[in-house]
Enzyme design. Structure first.
Site, PDB file in Angstrom:
ATOM      1  N   SER A 112       5.852   4.450  -2.980  1.00  0.00           N
ATOM      2  CA  SER A 112       5.929   4.694  -4.666  1.00  0.00           C
ATOM      3  C   SER A 112       5.078   5.932  -5.256  1.00  0.00           C
ATOM      4  O   SER A 112       3.931   6.131  -4.861  1.00  0.00           O
ATOM      5  CB  SER A 112       5.346   3.327  -5.174  1.00  0.00           C
ATOM      6  OG  SER A 112       5.471   3.098  -6.589  1.00  0.00           O
ATOM      7  N   LYS A 163       7.248  -3.109  -0.620  1.00  0.00           N
ATOM      8  CA  LYS A 163       7.829  -2.305  -1.606  1.00  0.00           C
ATOM      9  C   LYS A 163       8.767  -3.092  -2.258  1.00  0.00           C
ATOM     10  O   LYS A 163       9.068  -2.673  -3.463  1.00  0.00           O
ATOM     11  CB  LYS A 163       8.243  -1.151  -0.803  1.00  0.00           C
ATOM     12  CG  LYS A 163       8.905  -0.117  -1.754  1.00  0.00           C
ATOM     13  CD  LYS A 163       8.097   0.438  -2.821  1.00  0.00           C
ATOM     14  CE  LYS A 163       8.605   1.654  -3.671  1.00  0.00           C
ATOM     15  NZ  LYS A 163      10.099   1.856  -3.819  1.00  0.00           N
ATOM     16  N   GLU A 170       8.321  -4.549 -10.800  1.00  0.00           N
ATOM     17  CA  GLU A 170       8.485  -3.419 -11.805  1.00  0.00           C
ATOM     18  C   GLU A 170       9.691  -3.862 -12.741  1.00  0.00           C
ATOM     19  O   GLU A 170       9.733  -3.379 -13.869  1.00  0.00           O
ATOM     20  CB  GLU A 170       8.771  -2.118 -10.968  1.00  0.00           C
ATOM     21  CG  GLU A 170       8.987  -0.840 -11.553  1.00  0.00           C
ATOM     22  CD  GLU A 170       9.544   0.173 -10.850  1.00  0.00           C
ATOM     23  OE1 GLU A 170      10.608   0.746 -10.724  1.00  0.00           O
ATOM     24  OE2 GLU A 170       8.631   0.764  -9.898  1.00  0.00           O
TER      25      GLU A 170
END
Length: 312
Positions: A112, A163, A170
């Site tokens: 990221s 992730k 997110e």
């Protein structure tokens, strides 16, 4: 270290440059010969000194599976393949098993940082055996931000699983900012919406890099009129929701954010057509294809008029 980098696009190219700035020797391969050091994967492998380390940064799915498969035929015992793309953690487990037959290590890394990673560093979520992760530690140390941003999350698959969940979170955070902005714009109470978002960057509990990016976007386009209200999903949001179902973990916020992206792709939602048709049938709330909600005046059916009791 010496390391091979397969895929020199926005992420892979910047990561290769950060590694070079950190003193590592990077041999890159890309389908675009203008930016590639090697002519082929075979040439890339031949340029590397054993034990070799090859970092793959190509699109998830077929391209990654094909690349890892080809490397499995070219590499030797003691070499390591690193998948730094957005692969599904289920694929990682298969890759690990396939490469282990030849004695080749496999490490999955959730990365990221986006286009800012070259200067700021990349957050790295790593999955794999300790010996392979330790062997790659100089590379990880160079890529990560100063002071943190690295985790050996677990065995093969753990890096991409971490992730995946990160990207699901997110989705939810982005959706919350989006909905807040829409309400501030629609309510006609707050006169300085852009200034309100800017003020939230200091001292509030929602200050974050995403908020900084939101303010940056509003600086460039205050009413966001240059953008279309369409949002693609990377696939990781879907995988997060699928994993939640498999583990019976409720994710209402992340799931709602994913569905909102699906809705953004519909200029005229079929589902909402059904809703409109049903409302018209039981309450006379008719809105034609050429009339928007603003066409409903104070005396129109559906404008703050309670339906007959028997229609409910």
């Amino acid at each position: 270290m010496q390391i091979g980098m397969v895929g020199l696009g926005r992420m892979g190219g910047n990561m290769a440059e950060r590694l070079r700035r950190g003193g590592h020797e990077v041999v890159g391969y890309d389908r675009d010969p203008a930016i590639s050091d090697a002519e082929s994967l075979k040439d890339l492998v031949e340029r590397l000194r054993p034990p070799r380390a090859v970092w793959v940064m190509v699109p998830a799915g077929g391209p990654t599976r094909s690349t890892v498969g080809q490397l499995g035929e070219l590499l030797s015992e003691g070499d390591i393949v690193i998948d730094g793309g957005n692969s599904h953690y289920v694929d990682d487990r298969e890759h690990g098993k396939e490469l282990a037959v030849k004695g080749v290590g496999f490490v999955d890394v959730g990365v990221s940082g986006g286009v800012w990673g070259l200067e700021n560093g990349y957050a790295l979520m790593v999955g794999g055996e300790d010996r392979y992760v330790q062997a790659l530690s100089p590379v990880f140390e160079t890529l990560k931000p100063e002071g943190g941003g690295f985790v050996h999350a677990g065995k093969v698959g753990a890096g991409h699983f971490a992730k995946m969940v990160h990207n699901g979170i997110e989705y939810g955070m982005m959706q919350a900012f989006a909905e807040g902005w829409e309400l501030l714009e629609a309510a006609d109470v707050v006169e300085d919406v852009e200034g309100t978002f800017k003020s939230w960057r200091h001292g509030t509990v929602i200050r974050s890099w995403l908020l900084d990016l939101m303010v940056r976007a509003l600086d460039e386009d205050p009413d966001l009129s240059d953008l279309r209200g369409y949002a693609q999903d990377s696939g990781e949001g879907r995988w997060t929701v699928q994993a939640a179902v498999e583990h019976a973990v409720p994710l209402p916020v992340i799931t709602s954010a994913l569905y909102a992206r699906f809705r953004s792709r519909q200029s005229d939602s079929p589902a909402m057509k059904v809703i409109a048709a049903l409302r018209n049938q039981f309450g006379g709330h008719a809105v034609t294809a050429n009339a928007g909600a603003e066409g409903l005046g104070a005396d129109s059916p559906g404008a703050d008029v309670a339906p007959p009791r028997e229609a409910g």
